[in-house]
Design an enzyme around this catalytic site. Structure first.
Site, PDB file in Angstrom:
ATOM      1  CG  ASP A   1      16.440 -20.189   2.799  1.00 20.25           C
ATOM      2  OD1 ASP A   1      16.587 -20.296   4.029  1.00 20.25           O
ATOM      3  OD2 ASP A   1      15.402 -19.724   2.303  1.00 20.25           O
TER       4      ASP A   1
HETATM    5  C1  NOJ Z   1      14.230 -20.474   5.709  1.00 20.87           C
HETATM    6  C2  NOJ Z   1      13.708 -19.183   5.174  1.00 20.87           C
HETATM    7  O1  NOJ Z   1      13.425 -19.297   3.798  1.00 20.87           O
HETATM    8  C3  NOJ Z   1      14.659 -18.033   5.386  1.00 20.87           C
HETATM    9  O2  NOJ Z   1      14.017 -16.847   4.999  1.00 20.87           O
HETATM   10  C4  NOJ Z   1      15.123 -17.974   6.808  1.00 20.87           C
HETATM   11  O3  NOJ Z   1      15.969 -16.868   7.006  1.00 20.87           O
HETATM   12  C5  NOJ Z   1      15.830 -19.269   7.133  1.00 20.87           C
HETATM   13  N1  NOJ Z   1      14.905 -20.363   6.988  1.00 20.87           N
HETATM   14  C6  NOJ Z   1      16.418 -19.272   8.539  1.00 20.87           C
HETATM   15  O4  NOJ Z   1      15.431 -19.379   9.471  1.00 20.87           O
END
Ligand code: NOJ
Length: 740
Positions: A282
């Site tokens: 993430d």
């Molecule tokens: C953080 C989020 O937790 C995730 O779900 C997302 O895909 C990413 N950022 C990218 O934006």
């Protein structure tokens, strides 16, 4: 019921097909891998964001363009549109090995055409509709150069304080699994490599939905049992449907950051489950392992993440800055880096990017897909299928046509942007109808529609209440639209207090004070608590954030042009003190059998245990009767199956759809089982007065649970099958026995 189907839907993958590597691709991957330097390999594992950030800023690389040209970037996120994706792809093709970039984006509930937020859409329980909305999103996104969406989020959510419940399918593992598979099939289409397919991402692996106290990014502490039985199955279902990628999570799980969790990523996902795709971290989650106190510094974090099975680093700059040195220093086996690179390259080959790196970035297709009127029609239908009729006393709804006047009141009555919800790619609010617009359209010229907001969503003052009350005073019907603004649900949008914001409840009271009984429409990305409204409003429509056509879809339900059929995918509490809550309760040794006698019982002394609205609840403008339950045999052999069937009758005056729900209880087991578990559901459309036989097949898998040996098993003995219209509205029961 009229349904839009335009042949976009195709069958999903079978499990084996989905995860089997094409030998031709495997060979090309090996040939390429053999030519790569360590630095180039690490480059493939590095993902950078374009200018739009969907997380906190990390150290910026000197020049992104130079990095891409140098072969140091394998993927970009937050870049979209034919022009930009083409421009950056051209730079990647200037690198020594000309390996194309992968473009990933959060296409969560639509690209240009916005569908209801995933939690809302899940309330439809309509797997075909859910698959279709993902298919349309894929069609639009892929035409604009996107190869990969960071969806579906398959985290089980049982705590509405956690703002991200909005992105998932609610509290139930079984429903969540079916929806996860539908979304993966929708995004990926028949096969990866079709130009209208994008790779799906099952996220966030794992257990992120159980963040303590519903506070985003918080730690998770849970039993192996709970993990395997509740939180992992939707991931497995996504994998079986062919999910090309997984994303790990921000949380620690029992003390280990998910990003550095080898047992999750290597043993379960890539080992036991045989996942052949790749895992992306993430945003910044590799780096955050330092903050967690699990890694000493960025190089240590890079090593721990890669060794634990995180293949691609999203925006931590940990792999790009430190991984090669960690390999040279012997902290990371080269074989593990090769494995990660192989996984990434395999997907690039499967997408056809080595044959034509620009095949997704097609201006003509982009024009056609983004302006396809069928998408908007589907958005309206799917939104209407997602709207839950929570209450309808005295059949106040549907609204009659031909009323002299309707007052549409409230901070969300004229909202447009809010109806789109969070996680959208680009707002199309200027081309949307608000609820007031839609009520005007639906009511026709003979009805005077007046609008007054009363207050804004924050509703800190009552200054506007008098005008709202005045508008309502002479009206034949009053509709009050309250709830959250779009940015109150989603990532980093935890709320400690999930009641109606500010003084919105007082606006309802002000209308009641002049003798009005408003029909209440609630927009939100999570279950809210609204006790006074729940008790006093004659009718309540839970419209979530229903997307581009949310206003019209709500009016469709209010006027009865669509008969609502949605059912809650999450329990609605009465009181924040009940959180977390779900219908999956375990019997205590001191259950409350009689609410008047709670002394020494498992109870709150200041609130009932029961929720305000139970999982699976949702009304219709017609009524359904359940009768004549039969089973083919009340005894089932271990390797056998039995059929349960019953008659469903539409006993009302109009056509409607009912989500029939099958629950099960295993009353005595070696591990105590929940009082009720969803095991099946069907959406049945019936004309007025029509009846239909409905059947479910009961098999061993349905009777299984995760036992003390941490394996799925069905124990011989008695089981109770329950069929009903909601988890708290069981209409038919049948005991069966599983024989040894
Ligand atoms: C953080 C989020 O937790 C995730 O779900 C997302 O895909 C990413 N950022 C990218 O934006």
């Amino acid at each position: 019921m009229k349904r839009l189907r335009f042949g976009l839907l195709v069958l999903g993958f079978s499990a084996s097909l989905a995860q089997a590597a094409d030998p031709g691709v495997a060979q090309r991957v090996e040939q390429l891998l053999a030519r790569m330097t360590l630095e180039e390999k690490v480059g493939q594992l590095n993902q950078l964001s374009g200018k739009e950030f969907t997380g906190p800023a990390t150290d910026k690389v000197r020049s992104m363009e130079a990095e891409i040209r140098g072969g140091h970037v394998g993927s970009m996120l937050n870049i979209k549109g034919v022009a930009d994706t083409r421009r950056l792809q051209a730079l990647a093709l200037e690198s020594r090995l000309k390996i194309p970039l992968l473009f990933g984006l959060d296409v969560i509930h639509g690209y240009q055409t916005v569908f209801p937020v995933p939690l809302g859409e899940s309330a439809s329980w309509d797997l075909a509709a859910i698959e279709e909305s993902a298919r349309i999103a894929a069609r639009e996104a892929s035409s604009a150069g996107i190869h990969w969406t960071f969806a579906p989020m398959v985290d089980v959510g049982r705590d509405p304080r956690w703002g991200r419940v909005m992105e998932g399918a609610g509290e139930d593992s079984y429903l969540g699994s079916r929806i996860a598979a539908a979304r993966v099939r929708g995004f990926q289409g028949a096969r990866l490599g079709g130009v209208e397919s994008v790779m799906a991402t099952a996220k966030h692996f794992a257990a992120y939905g159980a963040a303590i106290a519903g506070r985003d990014y918080n730690a998770v502490d849970m039993s192996e049992h709970q993990l395997h039985e509740t939180y992992l199955p939707p991931f497995k279902a996504a994998l079986d449907a062919g999910a090309a990628t997984f994303m790990n999570a921000f949380n620690t799980l029992n003390g280990i950051p998910a990003t550095g969790h080898a047992a999750l990523q290597r043993d379960i996902l890539k080992g036991a489950w045989g996942f052949k795709g790749f895992v992306v971290s993430d945003w910044g989650s590799v780096r955050e392992m330092v903050v967690h106190g699990y890694a000493a510094d960025l190089p240590d974090a890079a090593a721990k993440a890669l060794v634990a099975g995180s293949d691609m680093d999203m925006e931590s700059n940990a792999y790009s800055s430190a991984l090669a040195a960690q390999v040279t220093a012997g902290k990371v086996p080269l074989a593990q880096v090769d494995d990660a690179v192989r996984r990434v390259l395999t997907k690039k080959f499967e997408l056809g990017l080595f044959d034509d790196p620009y095949r997704f970035s097609d201006a003509a297709r982009e024009q056609a897909a983004l302006n396809d009127p069928r998408h908007r029609r589907a958005a309206r239908e799917i939104a209407a299928m997602s709207i839950v009729l929570l209450k309808n006393e005295g059949a106040v709804l549907p609204l009659r046509r031909g009323l002299r006047s309707i007052a549409v009141i409230g901070p969300l009555a004229d909202a447009r942007r809010d109806l789109e919800g969070g996680w959208i790619v680009k707002s199309g609010a200027d081309k949307m109808a608000s609820l007031v617009d839609a009520v005007r359209e639906a009511a026709g010229p003979g009805t005077r529609v007046q609008y007054a907001p009363g207050c804004d969503v924050a509703c800190r003052t009552t200054e506007g209440f008098a005008a709202a009350v005045a508008a309502a005073r002479g009206a034949d019907a009053v509709v009050l639209a309250v709830g959250e603004s779009w940015d109150m649900s989603g990532e980093a949008k935890s709320r400690a207090d999930v009641t109606l914001p500010g003084r919105q409840g007082e606006l309802f009271a002000a209308l009641r004070a002049i003798g009005k009984t408003p029909v209440v429409v609630i927009n939100a990305g999570r279950p809210l608590i609204f006790e006074d409204v729940a008790e006093q409003a004659p009718a309540i429509v839970y419209a979530w954030f229903a997307g581009t056509e949310g206003g019209r879809a709500t009016a469709d339900v209010l006027f009865g042009d669509v008969n609502p059929s949605a059912k809650l995918p999450m329990t609605f509490p009465r009181n924040p003190g009940q959180l977390p809550i779900s219908y999956l309760q375990y019997e205590t040794g001191r259950p409350v059998r009689d609410v008047k006698n709670i002394v020494y019982k498992s109870a709150y002394i200041d609130s009932p245990n029961t929720p305000r609205y139970a999982f699976g609840h949702g009304l219709s403008y017609t009524t359904f009767a359940y009768r004549d339950l039969r089973v083919s045999d009340a005894r089932m052999r271990a390797d056998g199956e039995i059929t349960l069937s019953f008659t469903l009758a539409n006993t009302g005056k109009r056509a409607g759809r009912e989500v029939v729900q099958l629950y099960l209880r295993d009353p005595v087991a070696s591990v105590v089982r929940p009082v009720k578990e969803l095991k099946g559901f069907q959406l049945v459309a019936l004309g007025a007065g029509e009846t239909r036989q409905v059947s479910f097949t009961i098999d061993r898998e349905m009777l299984s649970f995760f036992d003390r040996k941490l394996a799925w098993a069905a124990e011989p003995g008695a089981f109770e099958l329950m069929v009903g219209s909601a988890s708290d509205d069981i209409r038919l029961r049948q005991a069966i026995e599983l024989t040894p």
